[in-house]
Write a protein that holds these residues in place. Structure first.
Motif, PDB file in Angstrom:
ATOM      1  N   LEU A   1      11.219  -0.643   1.377  1.00 12.16           N
ATOM      2  CA  LEU A   1      10.435   0.034   0.330  1.00 12.16           C
ATOM      3  C   LEU A   1      11.174   1.257  -0.201  1.00 12.16           C
ATOM      4  CD1 LEU A   1       8.246  -1.784   1.650  1.00 12.16           C
ATOM      5  CD2 LEU A   1       6.618   0.022   1.241  1.00 12.16           C
TER       6      LEU A   1
ATOM      7  N   HIS B   1      10.706   0.589   7.464  1.00  2.00           N
ATOM      8  CA  HIS B   1      10.616   0.072   6.099  1.00  2.00           C
ATOM      9  C   HIS B   1      11.090   1.020   5.007  1.00  2.00           C
ATOM     10  CE1 HIS B   1       9.013  -3.934   6.625  1.00  2.00           C
ATOM     11  NE2 HIS B   1       8.311  -3.465   7.634  1.00  2.00           N
TER      12      HIS B   1
ATOM     13  N   ILE C   1      -0.799   5.728  -0.442  1.00  3.98           N
ATOM     14  CA  ILE C   1      -1.184   5.768   0.987  1.00  3.98           C
ATOM     15  C   ILE C   1      -1.294   7.220   1.440  1.00  3.98           C
ATOM     16  CG2 ILE C   1      -0.278   3.564   1.839  1.00  3.98           C
ATOM     17  CD1 ILE C   1       2.259   5.601   2.599  1.00  3.98           C
TER      18      ILE C   1
ATOM     19  N   HIS D   1       1.516   0.993  -3.770  1.00  6.48           N
ATOM     20  CA  HIS D   1       0.115   1.419  -3.682  1.00  6.48           C
ATOM     21  C   HIS D   1       0.027   2.743  -2.914  1.00  6.48           C
ATOM     22  CE1 HIS D   1      -4.123   1.560  -2.597  1.00  6.48           C
ATOM     23  NE2 HIS D   1      -4.353   0.626  -3.507  1.00  6.48           N
TER      24      HIS D   1
ATOM     25  N   CYS E   1       5.263   2.659  10.094  1.00 10.58           N
ATOM     26  CA  CYS E   1       5.812   1.509   9.353  1.00 10.58           C
ATOM     27  C   CYS E   1       7.106   1.904   8.642  1.00 10.58           C
ATOM     28  CB  CYS E   1       4.843   1.011   8.289  1.00 10.58           C
ATOM     29  SG  CYS E   1       3.184   0.646   8.889  1.00 10.58           S
TER      30      CYS E   1
ATOM     31  N   GLN F   1      -3.802   3.880   4.749  1.00 14.01           N
ATOM     32  CA  GLN F   1      -2.437   3.789   5.273  1.00 14.01           C
ATOM     33  C   GLN F   1      -1.923   2.378   4.999  1.00 14.01           C
ATOM     34  OE1 GLN F   1      -1.158   6.519   6.122  1.00 14.01           O
ATOM     35  NE2 GLN F   1      -2.523   7.784   7.375  1.00 14.01           N
ATOM     36  N   CYS F   2      -0.675   2.121   5.329  1.00  7.72           N
ATOM     37  CA  CYS F   2      -0.136   0.757   5.216  1.00  7.72           C
ATOM     38  C   CYS F   2      -1.045  -0.213   5.984  1.00  7.72           C
ATOM     39  CB  CYS F   2       1.257   0.636   5.825  1.00  7.72           C
ATOM     40  SG  CYS F   2       2.463   1.858   5.265  1.00  7.72           S
TER      41      CYS F   2
ATOM     42  N   CYS G   1      -4.137  -2.383   4.626  1.00  7.81           N
ATOM     43  CA  CYS G   1      -3.987  -3.714   4.026  1.00  7.81           C
ATOM     44  C   CYS G   1      -3.283  -4.674   4.978  1.00  7.81           C
ATOM     45  CB  CYS G   1      -3.196  -3.621   2.727  1.00  7.81           C
ATOM     46  SG  CYS G   1      -4.052  -2.676   1.440  1.00  7.81           S
ATOM     47  N   HIS G   2      -2.345  -4.160   5.779  1.00 13.21           N
ATOM     48  CA  HIS G   2      -1.527  -5.021   6.636  1.00 13.21           C
ATOM     49  C   HIS G   2      -1.910  -4.943   8.103  1.00 13.21           C
ATOM     50  CE1 HIS G   2       1.547  -6.037   3.636  1.00 13.21           C
ATOM     51  NE2 HIS G   2       1.534  -4.790   3.244  1.00 13.21           N
TER      52      HIS G   2
ATOM     53  N   LEU H   1      -1.561  -9.684   5.865  1.00 14.65           N
ATOM     54  CA  LEU H   1      -2.694  -8.945   5.295  1.00 14.65           C
ATOM     55  C   LEU H   1      -3.936  -9.200   6.171  1.00 14.65           C
ATOM     56  CD1 LEU H   1      -2.063  -9.883   1.560  1.00 14.65           C
ATOM     57  CD2 LEU H   1      -1.482  -7.729   2.686  1.00 14.65           C
TER      58      LEU H   1
HETATM   59  C1  HEC Z   1      -3.366  -1.768  -1.036  1.00 17.07           C
HETATM   60  C2  HEC Z   1      -2.840  -2.702  -0.096  1.00 17.07           C
HETATM   61  C3  HEC Z   1      -1.467  -2.478   0.454  1.00 17.07           C
HETATM   62  C4  HEC Z   1      -0.960  -1.331   1.008  1.00 17.07           C
HETATM   63  C5  HEC Z   1      -1.650   0.012   1.189  1.00 17.07           C
HETATM   64  C6  HEC Z   1       0.384  -1.664   1.448  1.00 17.07           C
HETATM   65  N1  HEC Z   1       0.676  -2.961   1.156  1.00 17.07           N
HETATM   66 FE1  HEC Z   1       2.397  -3.958   1.598  1.00 17.07          FE
HETATM   67  N2  HEC Z   1       1.739  -5.594   0.581  1.00 17.07           N
HETATM   68  C7  HEC Z   1       0.462  -5.746   0.077  1.00 17.07           C
HETATM   69  C8  HEC Z   1       0.343  -7.059  -0.506  1.00 17.07           C
HETATM   70  C9  HEC Z   1      -0.909  -7.616  -1.177  1.00 17.07           C
HETATM   71  C10 HEC Z   1       1.595  -7.702  -0.320  1.00 17.07           C
HETATM   72  C11 HEC Z   1       1.998  -9.098  -0.751  1.00 17.07           C
HETATM   73  C12 HEC Z   1       2.636  -9.008  -2.093  1.00 17.07           C
HETATM   74  C13 HEC Z   1       2.993 -10.376  -2.635  1.00 17.07           C
HETATM   75  O1  HEC Z   1       2.899 -11.368  -1.908  1.00 17.07           O
HETATM   76  O2  HEC Z   1       3.385 -10.403  -3.786  1.00 17.07           O
HETATM   77  C14 HEC Z   1       2.454  -6.754   0.373  1.00 17.07           C
HETATM   78  C15 HEC Z   1       3.777  -6.991   0.728  1.00 17.07           C
HETATM   79  C16 HEC Z   1       4.527  -6.173   1.572  1.00 17.07           C
HETATM   80  C17 HEC Z   1       5.844  -6.486   2.097  1.00 17.07           C
HETATM   81  C18 HEC Z   1       6.621  -7.784   1.869  1.00 17.07           C
HETATM   82  C19 HEC Z   1       7.830  -7.628   1.007  1.00 17.07           C
HETATM   83  C20 HEC Z   1       7.487  -7.287  -0.374  1.00 17.07           C
HETATM   84  O3  HEC Z   1       7.993  -6.250  -0.848  1.00 17.07           O
HETATM   85  O4  HEC Z   1       6.710  -8.037  -1.004  1.00 17.07           O
HETATM   86  C21 HEC Z   1       6.237  -5.424   2.879  1.00 17.07           C
HETATM   87  C22 HEC Z   1       7.531  -5.264   3.651  1.00 17.07           C
HETATM   88  C23 HEC Z   1       5.146  -4.454   2.849  1.00 17.07           C
HETATM   89  N3  HEC Z   1       4.138  -4.932   2.045  1.00 17.07           N
HETATM   90  C24 HEC Z   1       5.145  -3.273   3.547  1.00 17.07           C
HETATM   91  C25 HEC Z   1       4.215  -2.238   3.357  1.00 17.07           C
HETATM   92  C26 HEC Z   1       4.341  -0.898   3.902  1.00 17.07           C
HETATM   93  C27 HEC Z   1       5.466  -0.428   4.795  1.00 17.07           C
HETATM   94  C28 HEC Z   1       3.272  -0.183   3.452  1.00 17.07           C
HETATM   95  C29 HEC Z   1       3.008   1.279   3.617  1.00 17.07           C
HETATM   96  C30 HEC Z   1       4.063   2.172   3.127  1.00 17.07           C
HETATM   97  C31 HEC Z   1       2.443  -1.103   2.664  1.00 17.07           C
HETATM   98  N4  HEC Z   1       3.056  -2.333   2.620  1.00 17.07           N
HETATM   99  C32 HEC Z   1       1.227  -0.753   2.075  1.00 17.07           C
HETATM  100  C33 HEC Z   1      -0.543  -4.805   0.101  1.00 17.07           C
HETATM  101  C34 HEC Z   1      -0.424  -3.499   0.554  1.00 17.07           C
END
Ligand code: HEC
Ligand code: HEC
Ligand code: HEC
Ligand code: HEC
Ligand code: HEC
Length: 219
Positions: A121, A97, A131, A129, A93, A171-172, A175-176, A203
């Motif tokens: 990111l 990202h 990872i 969060h 990812c 890992q990312c 959740c995704h 998600l």
């Molecule tokens: C523990 C759960 C969790 C993990 C682990 C996680 N995410 Fe997310 N992520 C979320 C949630 C929940 C949202 C929605 C946030 C919102 O709508 O405010 C989100 C939103 C995002 C977005 C949308 C843009 C933003 O910043 O809101 C991106 C891009 C993203 N995540 C990428 C990643 C990547 C790449 C990783 C690993 C490095 C990752 N996420 C790990 C829960 C997670």
């Protein structure tokens, strides 16, 4: 400014309504079929059936340039685990990202010019969060505020470990769902044009009432 916003809204409205309903990846931000550099292929920017990139162990026939950045990782005095450098699916990812590798660098091409914008990111993951650490029964016991991943249902059919962890690791992809199986409506699945509210259907499950968080956290 008001006029500009009006024009922008109309342009977006035309854009959104002209796109037919897609499913999953189609019409999501991971659908690059409209870009000249994708060859019109939805899977190709990330996967290839042959000559895949083996840099990251346990990766799915990877076809995108892998990030070589060093990362600042999450730490806190209340954490029981100690995340190291990103591994596995997270590293895949972050190969778009972290903002260091061009989105169009796939199939061996490295001269890309397209980069993530609002999805960046950065290489500083201290505000994200944690990872890339093991989420085991032992961690749940030591923490006291986490469910046992081996026995707790994820709500998706199996246990947390079965459905959300990669070989026992957070890992990312815990959740995704990058393939966005929950989205059956394309753009409007996530963007409500009437209310202007955007949600992330990428998600694995709805986070309404923090349901996703409460799958693992016993709070
Ligand atoms: C523990 C759960 C969790 C993990 C682990 C996680 N995410 Fe997310 N992520 C979320 C949630 C929940 C949202 C929605 C946030 C919102 O709508 O405010 C989100 C939103 C995002 C977005 C949308 C843009 C933003 O910043 O809101 C991106 C891009 C993203 N995540 C990428 C990643 C990547 C790449 C990783 C690993 C490095 C990752 N996420 C790990 C829960 C997670
Ligand atoms: C934007 C990048 C991206 C695109 C586009 C993409 N994938 Fe993936 N795919 C990933 C990542 C990252 C993983 C590992 C994380 C996971 O399994 O969710 C993965 C995992 C997989 C896996 C193995 C795990 C599983 O879910 O079974 C399969 C099979 C797969 N992808 C098929 C496809 C197919 C088929 C397409 C095109 C329709 C596609 N992917 C498009 C990034 C992508
Ligand atoms: C080939 C490059 C690429 C890869 C690999 C990739 N993404 Fe993305 N992703 C993007 C782009 C481009 C956007 C649109 C945002 C932007 O341009 O800043 C995006 C948007 C998102 C969003 C916000 C929109 C949405 O669907 O909710 C999330 C969340 C996200 N990515 C998570 C992930 C996760 C998790 C992985 C790995 C499992 C991943 N991405 C792998 C390029 C990529
Ligand atoms: C899986 C969910 C999802 C789908 C599907 C989706 N989006 Fe998004 N989109 C997001 C998220 C999440 C953001 C980030 C919103 C934020 O952080 O405010 C976003 C942001 C945007 C932005 C603002 C980008 C910026 O520069 O600020 C535009 C424009 C947009 N999407 C258009 C589209 C269009 C057009 C489609 C259909 C082709 C689409 N989106 C499909 C989740 C989605
Ligand atoms: C797939 C399981 C899972 C999901 C889903 C999840 N987490 Fe976590 N989270 C963990 C694990 C495991 C840790 C590491 C705990 C430790 O080592 O002490 C953690 C750590 C954290 C921490 C850091 C705790 C500290 O002591 O610094 C916070 C805060 C947190 N999660 C909040 C959230 C929120 C908010 C959500 C929903 C957006 C969420 N988590 C979703 C598994 C998960």
């Amino acid at each position: 400014m008001k006029r500009f916003t009006g024009i922008l809204t109309s342009v977006l409205l035309i854009f959104f309504t002209s796109i037919s309903f897609g499913q999953g990846l189609l019409n999501s931000h991971h659908d690059f079929t409209g870009a000249s550099w994708s060859g019109g292929e939805v899977c190709l920017p990330c996967h290839t059936p042959h000559n895949a990139d083996m840099t990251v162990p346990d990766s799915p026939l990877w076809n995108h340039e892998v990030t070589s950045a060093g990362f600042q990782v999450y730490t806190s005095s209340t954490m029981n685990s100690t995340p190291g450098q990103p591994t596995g699916h997270s590293k895949l990812c972050l190969s778009c990202h972290d903002g260091t590798v061009a989105v169009d660098n796939h199939s061996g091409f490295t001269g890309g010019t397209q980069f993530v914008t609002w999805g960046n990111l950065t290489t500083d993951l201290r505000d994200d969060h944690p990872i890339s650490f093991e989420y085991s029964t032992a961690l749940a016991t030591a923490d006291g505020g986490l469910y046992d991943p081996a026995t707790t249902p994820s709500g998706l059919g199996g246990s947390i470990a079965d459905d959300l962890l990669q070989g026992g690791y957070m890992q990312c992809s815990s959740c995704h769902d990058v393939h966005i199986g929950r989205n059956t409506q394309g753009c409007v699945g996530c963007h409500n044009m009437a209310t202007g509210v955007t949600i992330s259907l990428s998600l694995w499950k709805s986070n309404d009432g923090s349901a996703l968080c409460l799958t693992c956290h016993d709070k």
